[in-house]
Motif scaffolding. Sequence first.
Motif, PDB file in Angstrom:
ATOM      1  N   LEU A 215       4.745   7.844   7.167  1.00  0.00           N
ATOM      2  CA  LEU A 215       3.302   7.649   5.318  1.00  0.00           C
ATOM      3  C   LEU A 215       2.726   8.722   5.795  1.00  0.00           C
ATOM      4  O   LEU A 215       2.004   9.316   5.044  1.00  0.00           O
ATOM      5  N   ALA A 216       2.697   9.039   7.307  1.00  0.00           N
ATOM      6  CA  ALA A 216       1.500  10.690   7.446  1.00  0.00           C
ATOM      7  C   ALA A 216       1.881  11.358   7.017  1.00  0.00           C
ATOM      8  O   ALA A 216       1.349  13.132   6.869  1.00  0.00           O
TER       9      ALA A 216
ATOM     10  N   ARG B  60      -4.927  12.875   6.768  1.00  0.00           N
ATOM     11  CA  ARG B  60      -3.539  12.809   5.695  1.00  0.00           C
ATOM     12  C   ARG B  60      -3.184  11.938   4.585  1.00  0.00           C
ATOM     13  O   ARG B  60      -3.005  11.692   3.823  1.00  0.00           O
ATOM     14  N   GLY B  61      -4.887  10.616   4.791  1.00  0.00           N
ATOM     15  CA  GLY B  61      -5.082   9.723   3.788  1.00  0.00           C
ATOM     16  C   GLY B  61      -3.916   8.309   4.059  1.00  0.00           C
ATOM     17  O   GLY B  61      -4.032   7.612   3.259  1.00  0.00           O
ATOM     18  N   SER B  62      -3.508   8.650   4.781  1.00  0.00           N
ATOM     19  CA  SER B  62      -3.143   7.063   5.312  1.00  0.00           C
ATOM     20  C   SER B  62      -3.171   6.192   5.090  1.00  0.00           C
ATOM     21  O   SER B  62      -4.576   6.372   6.417  1.00  0.00           O
ATOM     22  N   HIS B  63      -3.246   5.203   4.957  1.00  0.00           N
ATOM     23  CA  HIS B  63      -4.048   3.832   4.965  1.00  0.00           C
ATOM     24  C   HIS B  63      -4.076   2.942   5.577  1.00  0.00           C
ATOM     25  O   HIS B  63      -3.138   2.548   6.848  1.00  0.00           O
TER      26      HIS B  63
ATOM     27  N   VAL C 158       4.166  10.157   1.938  1.00  0.00           N
ATOM     28  CA  VAL C 158       3.770   9.688   1.489  1.00  0.00           C
ATOM     29  C   VAL C 158       1.766   9.961   1.168  1.00  0.00           C
ATOM     30  O   VAL C 158       0.437  10.413   2.521  1.00  0.00           O
ATOM     31  N   GLY C 159       1.129  10.525   0.500  1.00  0.00           N
ATOM     32  CA  GLY C 159      -0.358  11.206   0.122  1.00  0.00           C
ATOM     33  C   GLY C 159      -1.098   9.851   0.406  1.00  0.00           C
ATOM     34  O   GLY C 159      -1.041   8.864   0.458  1.00  0.00           O
ATOM     35  N   LYS C 160      -2.434  10.081  -0.696  1.00  0.00           N
ATOM     36  CA  LYS C 160      -3.373   9.246  -0.819  1.00  0.00           C
ATOM     37  C   LYS C 160      -3.251   7.821  -1.173  1.00  0.00           C
ATOM     38  O   LYS C 160      -2.070   7.890  -2.347  1.00  0.00           O
ATOM     39  N   ALA C 161      -3.482   6.776  -1.034  1.00  0.00           N
ATOM     40  CA  ALA C 161      -3.134   6.055  -2.005  1.00  0.00           C
ATOM     41  C   ALA C 161      -4.816   4.987  -2.690  1.00  0.00           C
ATOM     42  O   ALA C 161      -5.325   4.671  -1.483  1.00  0.00           O
TER      43      ALA C 161
ATOM     44  N   LEU D  94      -5.451  10.283  11.402  1.00  0.00           N
ATOM     45  CA  LEU D  94      -3.985  10.269   9.938  1.00  0.00           C
ATOM     46  C   LEU D  94      -5.080  10.090   8.609  1.00  0.00           C
ATOM     47  O   LEU D  94      -5.223  10.428   7.531  1.00  0.00           O
ATOM     48  N   GLN D  95      -5.742   9.132   8.108  1.00  0.00           N
ATOM     49  CA  GLN D  95      -6.860   8.539   7.666  1.00  0.00           C
ATOM     50  C   GLN D  95      -7.578   9.540   6.766  1.00  0.00           C
ATOM     51  O   GLN D  95      -7.514  10.210   6.111  1.00  0.00           O
TER      52      GLN D  95
ATOM     53  N   ILE E  12       0.503  -1.718  -0.501  1.00  0.00           N
ATOM     54  CA  ILE E  12      -0.016   0.223   0.407  1.00  0.00           C
ATOM     55  C   ILE E  12       0.958   1.543  -0.121  1.00  0.00           C
ATOM     56  O   ILE E  12       0.977   2.376  -0.619  1.00  0.00           O
TER      57      ILE E  12
END
Lengths: 310, 322, 366, 524
Positions: free
Chosen positions: B301-302, C136-139, B305-308, C132-133, B247
């Motif tokens: 990640l936060a 920040r869009g963190s999965h 890395v942007g939205k996956a 975060l999701q 991911i």
Amino acid sequence: LAEPALMYDLGGKFDKSFNEAAFNGAQRWAEETGNSYREIEVTAEAQRVQFATRMAEAGFNPVVVLGFANASTLEEVAPKYPDTSFVLVDMVVDLPNVRSVVFQEHEGSYLVGMLAAMATESNTIGFIGGMDIPLIRHFGCGYAQGAKAVNPEITVIANMTGTTPAAWNDPVKGGELTKAQISQGADVIYAAAGGTGVGVLQAAADADVLSIGVDSNQNHLHPGQVLTSMLKRVDNAVYNAFSDGPGLDAGIVSMGLSDDGVGYALDEHNAPLVSAEMKAAVDDARERIISGEIEVASYYTNDSCPAHDF
Amino acid sequence: MDFLTLLQVLDTTVRLATPLLFACLAGLVCERAGIFDIGLEGKMLASAFFSAAVAAISGSVWIGLLAGVTASMALAGVHGLASITFRGNQLISGVAINFLASGLTVLIAQDWFGQGGRTPSLSGGARFNEIKLPFADLLSGLPYIGQSYAELFSGHSILVYVGFLTVPLTWWVIFRTRFGLRLRAAGENPEAVDTAGVNVIRLRYTAIAICGLLCGLAGVYLATGLQAGFVKEMSSGRGFIALAALIFAKWRPWYALFSCLLFGFFQALSFRPDVVKAVTSLDVPGQLLDALPYILTVVILAGFVGKAIPPRAGGEPYVKEN
Amino acid sequence: MTVLPKWADAILIPLLSILISFVISGLVILYLGLNPFEALRLMVTGALGSSYGWGYTLYYTTNFIFTGLCAAIAFHARLFNIGGEGQATLGGLGAALVCLAIPWPHWTLALPAALIGGALFGAAWAFIPAWLQARRGSHIVITTIMFNYIAAALMVYLLVEFLKPEGSMDPATRRFGPGAELPLFSDIFGLVGIPFSSSAPANISFFIALLACLLFWLLVWRTRLGYEIRAYGHSETAAGYAGISPARMIIVAMIVSGALAGCMAINSVMATERLVLNSVEGAGFIGLAVALMGRSHPVGVILAALLFGFLYQGGGELALWANIPRELIILIQGLVILFTGALDNMVRMPLERIFLMIRRPGRQGA
Amino acid sequence: MSDSSGTAGRPDTVVPAIELRGISKSFGHVQANKDISMRVMPGTIHGIIGENGAGKSTLMSILYGFYKADTGEILVGGEETEIPDSQAAIAAGIGMVFQHFKLVENFTVLENVILGAEDGTRLKPSLARARSLLTELAREYELNVDPDERIEDLSVGHQQRVEILKALYRHADILILDEPTGVLTPSEADHLFRILKGLRDEGKTIILITHKLREIMDVTDTVSVMRRGEMTATVKTSNTNPQELAELMVGRKVLLRVDKKSAEPGRKVLEIEDLRVVDDDGVERLKGIDLELRQGEILGIAGVAGNGQSELLQVLGGCRRATGRIRLNGEGIDPADHALDGQVWRERGVSHVPEDRQREGLILDFFAWENVAFGYHHAPEYQKSRWLMDNAAIRRESGKKMERFDVRPPIPELAARNFSGGNQQKIVLAREIERDPDVLLVGQPTRGVDIGAIEFIHQRIVELRDRGKAILLLSVELDEILSLADRIAVMFDGRIMGERMPDQTSEHELGLLMAGITDTASAA
Ligand SMILES: Nc1ncnc2c1ncn2[C@@H]1O[C@H](COP(=O)(O)OP(=O)(O)OP(=O)(O)O)[C@@H](O)[C@H]1O
Ligand SMILES: Nc1ncnc2c1ncn2[C@@H]1O[C@H](COP(=O)(O)OP(=O)(O)OP(=O)(O)O)[C@@H](O)[C@H]1O
Ligand SMILES: [Mg+2]
Ligand SMILES: [Mg+2]
């Protein structure tokens, strides 16, 4: 005559160390006497009491339970079955029908620590534990003291494998930790990490440095490359318990150097590695510990170690 | 931290990244085709066991490799049956496969070797030994380049090199071939593939097979490359880390390489308290050190890395009539 | 368009699936040289044959209900919360701290307090990934996996460095004391004169779990919040049209999810009267399977949890009396998950054909 | 009628390009097609009409091998042909443009075209070949699209061209189009028909599904009518007229145009000044809109899709933030306010029928009754207590509303997914109109809806107007706007190009405005 029973700890029957040693003891008893015994592996905290109770209920006697975590188990179960003899390995419970067997692991570790210190050429030795719990620090602490006794300048590197139960079954991580310690100069590495230790011994052997096994004799795993193993004769504890049978005398049994409850393994596999003077030095230390001349500090006494800071 | 230490850390990084990389690419192919797979862990474990077991018996690591990959692909087949043919829930199927693997491996190991879910330790031809690249010793003399060559690039098991070569290969297949085009399409909009006259089912099964193959290699490397034998549960969560890496990599091969190396590096760091101490000049408690890889991952990640966005049709079984 | 009547879908298919998985397990047992029927008998009698067996089965069931609901609420918002494990771990910490904080006079006071403590800690641990999701869009899948590991590390640290009694070799807290002892089934049923084994750990938290299921159902299908969560889960675009904020849904759903996981602590920690390392023991992951198999509906969750409780306890008894390696139980669990959860259509498809053949001459057209 | 008339007026010596014999298909209990037989003559455009859910799409999907028929056989060019999957259909020279396009959104045009028809393992050569072929086809049939654009960046019109290109690239001689103009603007539609005629004159055969009789009359040679899964008639287009077709289709008399008395606009309800929207990519979508909407009038917004109408609707519906000034019933509202979501607008009496019923207007997996509360789930009458919703009340309500809006079937317990598009649309309208709002925003009210339903929907909207409510109508169907609106504003490139009165303007003039040409001297 009632069958004896054996209850393993969460690590499981074949953890390559503690529980497996117990299993070997039971097997030895069974082979020699031709009798059979009942065994059970705990897989969840809640099963400790459950299985102990079930065994007692079903009339097994004596019931041997392994692991410090079972102290609370017996405190709960033993009183309910006064006619059953229980044996607790690794922890003390003061009850009329419970025999508590404790080992002086730090003394055994002290001896292998000395051997390590004498075998090392880089004056750097390593210790790899499973999870960072007091018991493991207890091992490491004795090891460090032994090493420092031989050579106060020696460096002891200690790593713990992890914080999840996987820490006891991650040979890959164990191997990498070993390589990391080797690259820091360690040339003798002591593994007290259950299944993870397999990886430690392997990596050490591959890198052609010495390793030290734990609990049961692991010298044979890599003949000529395992310096020695710190023996913790859980097998004897179980064997004796089974032999004494029902009504075995309760109380605390401390298995230390004197009664070969702990010690270091010397066999054809590592004979070439342990020179005469090494052996002499260690055996001498052993005597002095037994006589009380040398006082090996236990980590438990005040949750800290004089020789190494975890 | 001197250069050599750095090399040592990176060396560890490479070794630890390889199994992640295989598993990550396995997941990539699978999920690009629209099949989610949280059963990477199980497949890795199964392959680790069978490769070690068969290698131990046959004495040949290559036969072991074959067995390991086969085992992994068999489990992949089960996943395919559940999630493609019978349009079942792909997540459950994955969970189930993890259970099956951790149960089966130990049972069979016990049945075959009686060593408590462990295989005899492998030696000689029964395991992948480290191979020295040409001139490694020769060059090791000259600083930096030479050292790196000798320390870092040379002296890994063949599978490591295979693993790193798999990255460009995967990239090429996914983005430069007919198969790749269809694969990606199947993960984005299977109806488009179907109406274009391509058999979605066969396509997805192929993807799953490839996934099985790569996962298999991951397991083989664990048991016969990094280690010399199988120990129960020895995959110890790497399948899930690979999933995270996937991911993290936004389902792209080169990013996958990067994210796996990153995970490997963080792990390697956590093995070297001395280095951490030297660099940060404060000594971190062991447990914190152990959690470091995971904390850093979240931070990165936060932070960066942007939205996956996963493949649009991911996780959905392909149903045109119901 | 559904062909099967509800009862067939809800009961017939799961039963057939379980049957298949048991048949296969039986073959494995046979291969191991044991008698499958004997094994089945041991499991059934061991898990359901006595109040004692039930006491353990329901004890495990309680854990799985909580973690199952935890995963389920997240699924309704189309979030894959793989972090139930870590959230439950933190919940355990919360509950333990509450129980240790003061010498509780009576469980009626301790229970709600511990419940709140566990829920708060669990929710907090879920909030970070959720935030975060959302922001920040963190999965969420990665972050929750990571937070499981972080939780484990945190736990070891706290237990070894602070919480364990001085000089104890066991990385566990001291016992909570009598005031925090929860009434067991034996005590509860004792009141109404039903005898129940006093050595079984099942306790009042089971009823709390059932209550949680009821509240869960109300929340999801009867409140505006639940309505919005489901709407968001089904279609983000439509949610936007209706003025439902995605960020809010993610965070709320995850907080509830974490809180539910945290509530498990009253059973896994408070009832065992001390906090040990790894008190969750994988229940968080089982919860995923439970929620998926239970189709994220409380009734389904209860049934699935019961099934797993049965497998745990029955498996334990099997291991106890038949000297079966514990891995066999894991294998059986895997088979059950596979067939009931993932291969259910293998049973459904043929069934549908049969039902169609029966019904076809009936109604016609749309 | 019998299929002997299928060869309407043609000598029987000509072999039909397509012949279907006794095709039946059911989904679960729903029989979508019942024993259907039809013939399609080569080199003709053959129309198929029918109510929503009549079975048109299903029949064509079978012909294209997407679904498998339960019974019946298919003859292509006189040859009996097995079509188990689309591959076979393509091999038989059949191409299909589905109503809901089958394109990979994040692929380029080129990739979509070659998908499944690549030559060789490596993509490069295929792509190169496709590129040259595309430019050819583009020249030949005015099918120009940028081969390197991503589908998601293309207008629906262009996306459709890609679908046609896909078919032609596969050398289709028989082209099926399912409701192709449903999403097209008039000019785009005319363009499409020019293309289709061109293809026919090339000798290709075309099957055209549509709900628009005008199109049938304009372009088809033959037309078949479907009803409730059966083929009820096939006639030569020149021998029939819209009225007759409408009746054949619905089974009753249908008014083809809206009859409404002229509007009596009341006071201003909604005033918009200098409304501006910049989207996530920083592109300015609305460049200063000024509008006012009065009670009792229908303001139609005409415009080619993608010129900002959607954004306007989203802003007024609370799905999007904007800058500018809005006054609702005299009180000012800041469109930039983030608290200003759909809920708030609804509370203030603005209802919103979104353009895309399936992605926005409905939760397809919710029951009809749940959908009837969608967006209004906070409404007091739907609450049982402070915490709980009153589902029973919602069910009752929705039952009534569905009855009144003649949703078929009127079963609240059915999932929205299982209603045909026409009926899905009625559910949305029922929900919004029945709230009796002061302002109704309507986007594409009759897209993909059959004429019976269209008539009904138009009546409802006019009724609302006559009750003195203000309606903002947004439609790409010019004649819908012309027949329904009391006032027409034309949008182009995020601006209002001008306002016209329907009776004082022409399609031609509007067409020019929609193209951004303001000097309307030419229109007079
Ligand atoms: N995939 C499917 N699963 C179940 N039922 C279906 C499916 N597709 C169509 N149906 C049913 O078959 C019937 C015919 O559907 P079809 O799409 O052919 O209608 P249609 O004529 O295309 O309608 P429209 O004019 O709205 O496009 C409908 O009643 C629908 O409910
Ligand atoms: N997978 C499905 N399950 C159940 N019904 C379906 C399915 N797919 C389509 N349908 C039904 O088939 C009918 C026609 O399908 P189609 O996709 O043509 O929608 P539609 O009626 O054409 O609506 P629109 O033309 O506005 O998109 C509708 O009733 C739709 O609900
Ligand atoms: Mg249709
Ligand atoms: Mg339609």
